[in-house]
Design an enzyme around this catalytic site. Structure first.
Site, PDB file in Angstrom:
ATOM      1  N   ARG A  55       0.943  -1.213   0.135  1.00 12.23           N
ATOM      2  CA  ARG A  55      -0.014  -0.033  -0.157  1.00 12.23           C
ATOM      3  C   ARG A  55       0.969   0.966   0.044  1.00 12.23           C
ATOM      4  O   ARG A  55       1.647   1.535   0.786  1.00 12.23           O
ATOM      5  CB  ARG A  55      -0.826   0.272   1.180  1.00 12.23           C
ATOM      6  CG  ARG A  55      -1.728   1.394   1.270  1.00 12.23           C
ATOM      7  CD  ARG A  55      -2.824   1.229   2.307  1.00 12.23           C
ATOM      8  NE  ARG A  55      -3.920   0.551   1.550  1.00 12.23           N
ATOM      9  CZ  ARG A  55      -5.195   0.666   2.068  1.00 12.23           C
ATOM     10  NH1 ARG A  55      -5.683   1.207   2.906  1.00 12.23           N
ATOM     11  NH2 ARG A  55      -6.140  -0.096   1.443  1.00 12.23           N
TER      12      ARG A  55
ATOM     13  N   HIS B 156      -7.052   0.919  -6.918  1.00  3.39           N
ATOM     14  CA  HIS B 156      -7.209  -0.146  -5.730  1.00  3.39           C
ATOM     15  C   HIS B 156      -7.997  -1.355  -6.271  1.00  3.39           C
ATOM     16  O   HIS B 156      -9.199  -1.821  -6.380  1.00  3.39           O
ATOM     17  CB  HIS B 156      -8.168   0.521  -4.666  1.00  3.39           C
ATOM     18  CG  HIS B 156      -8.280  -0.274  -3.352  1.00  3.39           C
ATOM     19  ND1 HIS B 156      -7.539  -1.249  -3.191  1.00  3.39           N
ATOM     20  CD2 HIS B 156      -9.108   0.280  -2.206  1.00  3.39           C
ATOM     21  CE1 HIS B 156      -7.687  -1.441  -1.786  1.00  3.39           C
ATOM     22  NE2 HIS B 156      -8.631  -0.708  -1.291  1.00  3.39           N
TER      23      HIS B 156
ATOM     24  N   GLN C 219     -10.051  -4.021  -4.167  1.00  2.00           N
ATOM     25  CA  GLN C 219     -11.315  -3.537  -3.866  1.00  2.00           C
ATOM     26  C   GLN C 219     -12.216  -3.675  -5.078  1.00  2.00           C
ATOM     27  O   GLN C 219     -13.286  -4.389  -4.920  1.00  2.00           O
ATOM     28  CB  GLN C 219     -11.132  -2.246  -3.564  1.00  2.00           C
ATOM     29  CG  GLN C 219     -12.504  -1.527  -3.203  1.00  2.00           C
ATOM     30  CD  GLN C 219     -12.975  -1.842  -1.785  1.00  2.00           C
ATOM     31  OE1 GLN C 219     -12.473  -1.845  -0.659  1.00  2.00           O
ATOM     32  NE2 GLN C 219     -14.272  -2.398  -1.785  1.00  2.00           N
TER      33      GLN C 219
ATOM     34  N   ASP D 243     -17.347   7.058  -2.527  1.00  2.00           N
ATOM     35  CA  ASP D 243     -16.205   6.814  -1.593  1.00  2.00           C
ATOM     36  C   ASP D 243     -15.921   7.966  -0.898  1.00  2.00           C
ATOM     37  O   ASP D 243     -16.480   9.182  -1.112  1.00  2.00           O
ATOM     38  CB  ASP D 243     -14.857   6.257  -2.482  1.00  2.00           C
ATOM     39  CG  ASP D 243     -13.796   6.172  -1.905  1.00  2.00           C
ATOM     40  OD1 ASP D 243     -13.608   6.222  -0.659  1.00  2.00           O
ATOM     41  OD2 ASP D 243     -12.595   6.209  -2.341  1.00  2.00           O
TER      42      ASP D 243
ATOM     43  N   CYS E 259     -16.626   1.518  -0.317  1.00  2.00           N
ATOM     44  CA  CYS E 259     -15.444   0.687   0.024  1.00  2.00           C
ATOM     45  C   CYS E 259     -15.070   0.779   1.371  1.00  2.00           C
ATOM     46  O   CYS E 259     -14.282  -0.206   1.702  1.00  2.00           O
ATOM     47  CB  CYS E 259     -14.019   1.176  -0.875  1.00  2.00           C
ATOM     48  SG  CYS E 259     -13.798   2.959  -0.572  1.00  2.00           S
TER      49      CYS E 259
ATOM     50  N   ARG F  27     -14.091  -8.863   0.886  1.00  8.10           N
ATOM     51  CA  ARG F  27     -12.598  -8.520   0.416  1.00  8.10           C
ATOM     52  C   ARG F  27     -11.679  -9.716   1.053  1.00  8.10           C
ATOM     53  O   ARG F  27     -10.756  -9.984   0.239  1.00  8.10           O
ATOM     54  CB  ARG F  27     -12.066  -7.379   1.451  1.00  8.10           C
ATOM     55  CG  ARG F  27     -12.809  -6.047   1.152  1.00  8.10           C
ATOM     56  CD  ARG F  27     -12.235  -5.592  -0.342  1.00  8.10           C
ATOM     57  NE  ARG F  27     -10.909  -5.486  -0.516  1.00  8.10           N
ATOM     58  CZ  ARG F  27     -10.001  -4.636   0.078  1.00  8.10           C
ATOM     59  NH1 ARG F  27     -10.584  -3.377   0.405  1.00  8.10           N
ATOM     60  NH2 ARG F  27      -8.605  -4.677  -0.121  1.00  8.10           N
TER      61      ARG F  27
HETATM   62  N1   CP Z   1     -11.416  -0.324   1.490  1.00 12.03           N
HETATM   63  C1   CP Z   1     -10.448  -0.432   2.180  1.00 12.03           C
HETATM   64  O1   CP Z   1      -9.372  -0.794   1.418  1.00 12.03           O
HETATM   65  O2   CP Z   1     -10.242  -0.356   3.292  1.00 12.03           O
HETATM   66  P1   CP Z   1      -8.918  -0.213   4.355  1.00 12.03           P
HETATM   67  O3   CP Z   1      -8.311   1.123   4.038  1.00 12.03           O
HETATM   68  O4   CP Z   1      -9.374  -0.334   5.619  1.00 12.03           O
HETATM   69  O5   CP Z   1      -8.151  -1.135   3.886  1.00 12.03           O
HETATM   70  N1  NVA Z   2      -9.926   6.595  -1.834  1.00 14.35           N
HETATM   71  C1  NVA Z   2      -9.501   6.175  -0.393  1.00 14.35           C
HETATM   72  C2  NVA Z   2      -9.636   4.818  -0.337  1.00 14.35           C
HETATM   73  C3  NVA Z   2      -9.485   4.070   0.984  1.00 14.35           C
HETATM   74  C4  NVA Z   2      -9.813   2.642   0.997  1.00 14.35           C
HETATM   75  C5  NVA Z   2      -8.311   6.749  -0.148  1.00 14.35           C
HETATM   76  O1  NVA Z   2      -7.453   6.440  -0.964  1.00 14.35           O
HETATM   77  O2  NVA Z   2      -7.871   6.786   0.894  1.00 14.35           O
END
Ligand code: CP
Ligand code: NVA
Length: 311
Positions: free
Chosen positions: A99, A126, A129, A221, A261, A289
């Site tokens: 990440r 992502h 997701q 989102d 999400c 997930r």
């Molecule tokens: N939706 C999602 O990726 O959540 P997290 O940031 O908790 O991993």
């Molecule tokens: N768009 C959000 C998604 C979190 C799962 C972010 O990048 O923070």
């Protein structure tokens, strides 16, 4: 080496991954030894609940060993280059989920890794997701093809991955995005190509009602993604007309499902009445997930059991 950096790396695989997810979800015990002897590094530069826990539990419940590695506890956090981190981990683990703040760092990791790299979210996409999202739609609606999926909000990482996944499966993807927050043009162009070969469509509009009218799925989102905290006040102003509330979803089909999400900010991008209401499927979506993460890991690391990936 096949990496999963974008939904585009999964497009050919999506129907098979959806099918494999169903099999794993129905019979988790049948896959409890799929990753015996395999280690998976999970490097996180940012916070995570769903992605971290789903990957960690997916690896361990299939007999493998997950290593949760927050960036600040690695030498990476003290300035060791991502390239060197990739080379070292390649000789010790079987896959790396990452990440990252920046897609560029994700690419540098992948370019220097001899084991598969899985994008666990970056500023562009992502993919894990999006796989759970289309799986959830398929599970509840029986198909993605021909459904109207309406995204309302920011043209961000989650929106881009969802757009690519839905169009590749023949869905009609609509997004209502305020001016200045559109997704990258090249990603929209790719989605248009995917839609034209799969029989779906993609439309980016400004009016949330136009996007949501007769939609089967309404998705939103957060307005402020991780790393954008300094833009908070401006974003709250710019996105205010894009809140998913009871009035907006009254334009959707009677049996629409609401998706997010997560994490959600009630009162910002969505009202409690919608996210906690009868059409919301966000918990199922979050739980999926886990099952979809297992499918991706099994395809990458247990080809003998579930077939070689990316054939
Ligand atoms: N939706 C999602 O990726 O959540 P997290 O940031 O908790 O991993
Ligand atoms: N768009 C959000 C998604 C979190 C799962 C972010 O990048 O923070």
């Amino acid at each position: 080496m096949k990496h999963v950096l974008s939904v585009l790396d999964l497009v050919e695989e999506l129907p098979r991954l959806i099918e494999l997810t169903s099999r794993i979800k129905e019979n988790p015990r049948g896959y409890s030894s799929a990753l015996v002897g395999k280690s998976v590094a999970l490097i996180f530069e940012k916070h995570s609940t769903r992605t971290r826990v789903s990957l960690e539990v997916a690896v361990s419940s299939m007999g493998g060993h997950p290593l949760y590695l927050p960036k600040e506890q690695l030498q990476l956090g003290r300035g060791e280059p991502i390239e060197d981190t990739a080379r070292v981990l390649s000789g010790m683990v079987d896959a790396i989920a990452y990440r990252a703040y920046s897609h560029e760092t994700m690419l540098r990791l992948a370019l220097n890794s001899d084991v598969p790299v899985i994008n666990a979210l970056d500023d562009e996409e992502h993919p894990l997701q999006a796989l759970a999202d289309v799986y959830t739609i398929q599970e509840l609606k029986g198909r993605v093809r021909g459904l109207k999926v309406a995204f309302v909000g920011d043209g961000n990482n989650v929106m881009v991955s969802l757009m690519l996944a839905v169009t590749s499966l023949g869905g009609d993807f609509w997004a209502a995005i305020p001016e200045g927050y559109d997704p990258p043009e090249e990603k929209v162009a790719i989605a248009e190509e995917l839609a034209s070969s799969a029989g779906g469509s993609v439309r980016i509009v400004r009016d949330p009602v136009e996007a949501v009218r007769d939609a089967d799925v309404v998705y939103t989102d957060v307005w402020i993604s991780m790393g954008q905290e300094a833009e908070r006040e401006k974003r709250l102003r710019d996105f205010a007309p894009y809140r998913v509330d009871e009035k907006l979803v009254s334009h959707a089909k009677e049996d629409f499902i609401f998706m997010h999400c997560l994490p959600a900010h009630r009162g910002e991008e969505v009202t409690p009445g919608v996210i906690d209401g009868p059409h919301s499927v966000v918990w199922r979506q979050a739980w999926n997930r886990l099952h979809t993460a297992k499918a991706v890991l099994a395809r990458l690391l247990a080809p003998g059991l579930v077939g070689a990936p990316f054939e």
